[in-house]
Design an enzyme around this catalytic site. Sequence first.
Site, mmCIF file in Angstrom:
data_model
loop_
_atom_site.group_PDB
_atom_site.id
_atom_site.type_symbol
_atom_site.label_atom_id
_atom_site.label_comp_id
_atom_site.label_asym_id
_atom_site.label_seq_id
_atom_site.Cartn_x
_atom_site.Cartn_y
_atom_site.Cartn_z
ATOM 1 N N LYS A 72 -1.055 9.200 -8.069
ATOM 2 C CA LYS A 72 -0.577 9.319 -6.691
ATOM 3 C C LYS A 72 0.717 10.124 -6.586
ATOM 4 O O LYS A 72 1.023 10.707 -5.554
ATOM 5 C CB LYS A 72 -0.349 7.927 -6.079
ATOM 6 C CG LYS A 72 0.666 7.108 -6.848
ATOM 7 C CD LYS A 72 0.852 5.727 -6.253
ATOM 8 C CE LYS A 72 -0.275 4.778 -6.585
ATOM 9 N NZ LYS A 72 -0.366 4.389 -8.028
ATOM 10 N N HIS A 200 4.795 -4.307 -10.680
ATOM 11 C CA HIS A 200 5.507 -3.057 -10.394
ATOM 12 C C HIS A 200 6.846 -3.452 -9.787
ATOM 13 O O HIS A 200 6.889 -4.110 -8.750
ATOM 14 C CB HIS A 200 4.703 -2.179 -9.440
ATOM 15 C CG HIS A 200 5.197 -0.759 -9.398
ATOM 16 N ND1 HIS A 200 6.495 -0.440 -9.083
ATOM 17 C CD2 HIS A 200 4.574 0.414 -9.663
ATOM 18 C CE1 HIS A 200 6.651 0.876 -9.153
ATOM 19 N NE2 HIS A 200 5.503 1.416 -9.502
ATOM 20 N N GLU A 277 2.550 2.348 -16.018
ATOM 21 C CA GLU A 277 2.013 3.298 -15.028
ATOM 22 C C GLU A 277 3.126 4.199 -14.503
ATOM 23 O O GLU A 277 3.408 4.211 -13.299
ATOM 24 C CB GLU A 277 1.395 2.523 -13.861
ATOM 25 C CG GLU A 277 0.262 1.594 -14.238
ATOM 26 C CD GLU A 277 -0.066 0.595 -13.120
ATOM 27 O OE1 GLU A 277 0.559 0.647 -12.036
ATOM 28 O OE2 GLU A 277 -0.934 -0.249 -13.347
HETATM 29 C C1 LIG Z 1 0.420 0.550 -8.610
HETATM 30 C C2 LIG Z 1 1.409 1.632 -8.860
HETATM 31 N N1 LIG Z 1 1.588 2.059 -10.118
HETATM 32 C C3 LIG Z 1 2.451 3.037 -10.416
HETATM 33 C C4 LIG Z 1 3.204 3.652 -9.428
HETATM 34 C C5 LIG Z 1 4.156 4.749 -9.825
HETATM 35 O O1 LIG Z 1 5.446 4.388 -9.627
HETATM 36 P P1 LIG Z 1 6.658 5.305 -10.086
HETATM 37 O O2 LIG Z 1 6.394 6.674 -9.560
HETATM 38 O O3 LIG Z 1 7.831 4.675 -9.486
HETATM 39 O O4 LIG Z 1 6.697 5.273 -11.587
HETATM 40 C C6 LIG Z 1 3.095 3.213 -8.090
HETATM 41 C C7 LIG Z 1 3.903 3.803 -7.039
HETATM 42 O O5 LIG Z 1 3.848 3.462 -5.889
HETATM 43 C C8 LIG Z 1 2.168 2.178 -7.804
HETATM 44 O O6 LIG Z 1 1.978 1.730 -6.557
#
Ligand SMILES: Cc1ncc(COP(=O)(O)O)c(C=O)c1O
Length: 416
Positions: A72, A200, A277
């Site tokens: 994402k 998270h 993640e």
């Molecule tokens: C389920 C999940 N995993 C991983 C991420 C990635 O987070 P970050 O970019 O802060 O590492 C997000 C971000 O919204 C998330 O919702």
Amino acid sequence: MPEREGPSGSLWPKELIMLEPGESAWQVVLKKIQELSDSRDPFMVANLGVLASRHRAFCQALPRVSPFYAVKCNNSIWVLRVLASLGTGFDCASQLELEQVLGLGVAPSRIIYANPCKPVSHIQYAARHGVQLLTFDSEEELTKVAQHYPGARLVLRLWTQDSESVFPLSAKFGASLEACECLLKSARDLGLTVVGTSFHVGSNCQTPHSFMQAVADCRRVFEMGRAFGHDMSLLDIGGGFPGAEGCEPQFEEMARVISAALAQDFPEGSGVEIIAEPGRFYTASVCMAAVNIIAKKAVLEAGGRRKLLYFLNDGHYGIFRIFLREPLPRMPIVVKEFCSEPPLFPCTLYGPTCDAFDKLFQEEVQLPELDVGDWLVFPSMGAYTSAMSSTFNGFLPASTCYAMEHELRSLLGTAP
Ligand SMILES: Cc1ncc(COP(=O)(O)O)c(C=O)c1O
């Protein structure tokens, strides 16, 4: 994103820039600005080599943790392709993201579908394509999975304290410790397999202590799960690691605290696989964005204060959507030479649309007097920028050109 057939039949980006050793994205940006004398469209330069150094840094600092990159954050096919070649796994939030990653030839076992609230049709897609790891945090999700994907390997997402993060997530996701027992029992009664826990701490987390508490909570839930007969063997510590260049707290410092928490609650030899993640950690510093001033107004306020309004050719509805949710404005680099230190004026930076909400920051920033046609460059623009952009009012967000060194290109030549 512009792409074309590459030399060996593989798709290469249309604008692929080969970097000489030591050449930086900043130098590429300046060169492009000089070349673009007529067209002044906004653009980003992505140095894909940064992904390899981020990956090295992640694996060195957290050697027990396998990164599953959060798609994402930046779903450019080039980012995904490089990461697949480097051997990361992937965290997908929807069917489209699953399709993108599976389309690169990534094995379903290297993917976690980590959205705790999923549409039924997306669950069915995951089932058809063998993506087994699915997160959940509610009874309702268990009911859906029992009906549409009873063979899934479920990961229970826990609520975490996220008040120290720039983008909290816990109002929307995560089961409380009290709720976990019921959920684990329901999963067992429905004949479902729970294999572990996830959390998270919120995106752009400012303290490693959030991770410590969450890891300790996971250990408690592992014990609960085992008591209900689940084979608890996977710990997912989520994302949240900061990613901008030179940011504090430093990743290495955060990783030291996380490693200590893991050693305490999930020691080596415990047989538990640990994944994370990370999103912005990998991609934030990959891109620089160059935007042009397309209009300007000087306003004389009551009291004689002179204020400048700059209108840029990309804005809130393009690549800058995340800016309004950040606590502090990110100062751009002004690409203009001045004979001496120029005086600064309070400025508002607007995007190009007809919406007055379309500005980069709530607050004024201090910048010198600039002109229509001048460029501003924003570093660390690879995370949650193009991925969140739209064409509202008919303005195309900055296009991206990709730069890499020869070594990385050779690695990609053998990629799926
Ligand atoms: C389920 C999940 N995993 C991983 C991420 C990635 O987070 P970050 O970019 O802060 O590492 C997000 C971000 O919204 C998330 O919702």
